[in-house]
Design a protein around this motif. Structure first.
Motif, PDB file in Angstrom:
ATOM      1  N   UNK A  35      51.619  74.819  30.787  1.00 16.52           N
ATOM      2  CA  UNK A  35      51.626  74.164  29.415  1.00 16.52           C
ATOM      3  C   UNK A  35      51.676  75.075  28.225  1.00 16.52           C
ATOM      4  N   UNK A  36      50.712  75.874  28.345  1.00 14.08           N
ATOM      5  CA  UNK A  36      50.606  76.944  27.312  1.00 14.08           C
ATOM      6  C   UNK A  36      51.555  78.005  27.314  1.00 14.08           C
ATOM      7  N   UNK A  37      51.904  78.400  28.519  1.00 15.52           N
ATOM      8  CA  UNK A  37      53.254  79.351  28.622  1.00 15.52           C
ATOM      9  C   UNK A  37      54.437  78.684  28.006  1.00 15.52           C
ATOM     10  N   UNK A  38      54.858  77.256  28.123  1.00 21.32           N
ATOM     11  CA  UNK A  38      55.845  76.763  27.556  1.00 21.32           C
ATOM     12  C   UNK A  38      55.692  76.629  25.942  1.00 21.32           C
ATOM     13  N   UNK A  39      54.303  76.612  25.478  1.00 20.53           N
ATOM     14  CA  UNK A  39      54.035  76.389  24.085  1.00 20.53           C
ATOM     15  C   UNK A  39      54.069  77.817  23.468  1.00 20.53           C
ATOM     16  N   UNK A  40      54.495  79.183  24.365  1.00 23.79           N
ATOM     17  CA  UNK A  40      54.700  80.286  23.690  1.00 23.79           C
ATOM     18  C   UNK A  40      53.278  81.206  23.900  1.00 23.79           C
ATOM     19  N   UNK A  41      52.441  80.775  24.557  1.00 26.56           N
ATOM     20  CA  UNK A  41      51.260  81.770  24.810  1.00 26.56           C
ATOM     21  C   UNK A  41      51.703  82.757  25.815  1.00 26.56           C
ATOM     22  N   UNK A  42      51.182  84.008  25.247  1.00 23.27           N
ATOM     23  CA  UNK A  42      51.502  85.127  26.367  1.00 23.27           C
ATOM     24  C   UNK A  42      50.659  85.262  27.185  1.00 23.27           C
ATOM     25  N   UNK A  43      50.669  85.534  28.518  1.00 22.81           N
ATOM     26  CA  UNK A  43      49.840  85.852  29.860  1.00 22.81           C
ATOM     27  C   UNK A  43      49.926  87.111  30.247  1.00 22.81           C
ATOM     28  N   UNK A  44      49.021  87.510  30.785  1.00 27.73           N
ATOM     29  CA  UNK A  44      48.962  88.980  31.609  1.00 27.73           C
ATOM     30  C   UNK A  44      49.613  88.631  32.986  1.00 27.73           C
ATOM     31  N   UNK A  45      49.522  87.585  33.490  1.00 25.32           N
ATOM     32  CA  UNK A  45      49.945  87.128  34.949  1.00 25.32           C
ATOM     33  C   UNK A  45      49.692  85.716  35.017  1.00 25.32           C
ATOM     34  N   UNK A  46      50.336  85.053  36.170  1.00 28.98           N
ATOM     35  CA  UNK A  46      50.053  83.676  36.606  1.00 28.98           C
ATOM     36  C   UNK A  46      48.998  83.478  37.052  1.00 28.98           C
ATOM     37  N   UNK A  47      48.153  82.407  37.220  1.00 24.51           N
ATOM     38  CA  UNK A  47      46.944  82.152  37.565  1.00 24.51           C
ATOM     39  C   UNK A  47      46.820  82.781  39.155  1.00 24.51           C
ATOM     40  N   UNK A  48      45.482  83.572  39.438  1.00 19.78           N
ATOM     41  CA  UNK A  48      45.291  84.430  40.662  1.00 19.78           C
ATOM     42  C   UNK A  48      44.079  83.820  41.216  1.00 19.78           C
ATOM     43  N   UNK A  49      43.963  83.545  42.555  1.00 18.76           N
ATOM     44  CA  UNK A  49      42.784  83.619  43.208  1.00 18.76           C
ATOM     45  C   UNK A  49      41.742  84.826  43.341  1.00 18.76           C
TER      46      UNK A  49
END
Length: 162
Positions: free
Chosen positions: A106-120
């Motif tokens: 949701x946040x990625x689609x809204x334009x938020x920049x992430x370091x990586x996808x969720x990780x375990x």
């Protein structure tokens, strides 16, 4: 006696740009929106900033409060939107989420920049770091119900549970 943590404050050069991120995108509730003019003696003493002036918005989500400040006096210095999380200071805000992958999408689609996808990162713990519009790191963390937060195996000397 210290009872606990009340709030964390973040200074910004543009409150009107940062506020919608927390209020609208992350769904924090505005509790107060106030400020003080230059020459407010008590504010100057508390902040150790002569002739300070600022606007402050206090936000609430669950039992946590976040205060956003924009100082109009004195002129704030430049921020670093790429500040490394290992540099001194508050490194990130961690938000407890129930569906980290869905929130990430949701946040990625809204334009938020992430370091990586969720990780375990530990048994029952899934997490990722992203950035708000000023570059502050916002962690999304999902901890399985009933799980204790365990340190990842790569933490030296870790017995695993905390």
């Amino acid at each position: 006696m210290i009872r606990g943590l009340h709030h964390v404050a973040v200074a910004t050069r543009d409150l009107d740009r940062l506020l919608p991120f927390y209020r609208d995108l992350l769904h924090w509730e505005v509790v107060t929106d106030w400020g003080w003019p230059a020459g407010t003696t008590a504010a100057d003493r508390v902040t150790a900033l002569p002739d300070s002036a600022a606007r402050s918005v206090m936000l609430r989500k669950g039992n946590a409060y976040l205060e956003l400040f924009q100082y109009t006096a004195p002129e704030p210095g430049p921020g670093d939107p790429n500040r490394r999380v290992c540099d001194p200071g508050i490194t990130h805000l961690c938000l407890d989420v129930t569906e980290v992958d869905a929130e990430y999408d949701r946040l990625l689609a809204a334009g938020m920049v992430f370091h990586c996808p969720p990780q375990d990162v530990a048994p029952g713990v899934r997490t990722t770091y992203g950035r708000d519009p000023d570059g502050n790191v916002v962690e999304l963390q999902q901890v399985a119900v009933g799980e204790r937060i365990a340190l990842p195996d790569f933490v030296a000397g870790s017995s695993g549970e905390h």
